[in-house]
Design a protein around this motif. Structure first.
Motif: not given
Length: 211
Positions: A80, A113, A116-117
């Motif tokens: 992350a 988005e 995040r994927t």
């Protein structure tokens, strides 16, 4: 037939992306720096679940600036912050100020988005650290070569990640990576310096490999 056609289209799209990246590196004064960030030993066909959205995003965004990353190059907790840092750089907001904006000219950054994927995909297929309690010989002589070599670049992998037949190819690729990054590997032994002992590494991994 349809699946084969889709796979062919995906391979051609990736080849185009890689060609675009290499062309950008060749034309940019920063090209040699970008090309040297990651070794070129990991190929798109080796991505886990290559047709998944996460793999597609990895191919689309990551090869803009450097060679394709292997999800197993980091453990799950590390991905992350790595992706967050890379997204900032792709948006030209990295830690080199105006130079970063210049280096990232024409680079696309993923949407929130997509980010995040991408993170979820990389975390799902990240390096699984070994539990030292399960491998009492890790800190003995038979585990020393494995411990010294592999711990340079990432957490020590769980030997059960691969079978005994699979490990030698993985270790060979890691040896290429270490040569690329000038880590512990040498063409001639130097007294007092650790050497890459591939046979001992493979022996340890194969002993504890997944059956």
């Amino acid at each position: 037939m349809l699946c084969a056609l889709i796979a062919l289209v995906a391979c051609r799209a990736l080849a185009d992306q890689l060609d675009d990246a290499r062309r950008r590196w060749a034309e940019s004064p920063h090209g040699p720096l970008l090309e040297r960030i990651l070794p070129p030993t990991f190929e798109a066909r080796e991505l886990p679940q290559p047709d998944s959205p996460g793999a597609q995003l990895t191919r689309r965004y990551c090869v803009q600036c450097h060679n394709l990353p292997n999800p197993a190059m980091h453990h799950a907790a590390k991905w992350a912050p790595v992706v967050e840092r890379m997204v900032k750089r792709m948006a030209g907001r990295g830690n080199m100020g105006a130079l970063m904006s210049d280096m990232m000219a024409g680079i696309a950054a993923p949407t929130p988005e997509e980010t995040r994927t991408l993170v979820a995909y990389l975390r799902r297929h990240a390096q699984k650290p070994l539990d030292p309690k399960r491998y009492p010989d890790l800190n003995r002589a038979e585990g020393e070569a494995f411990r010294l070599a592999c711990n340079q670049c990432h957490v020590l992998p769980d030997p059960r990640r691969h079978t005994a037949a699979e490990w030698p190819a993985v270790v060979a690729r890691m040896q290429e990576n270490m040569q690329w990054m000038n880590r512990v590997v040498g063409t001639r032994p130097v007294a007092g310096e650790p050497q890459l002992r591939v046979d001992e590494i493979n022996a340890f991994l194969e002993k504890h490999a997944r059956r």
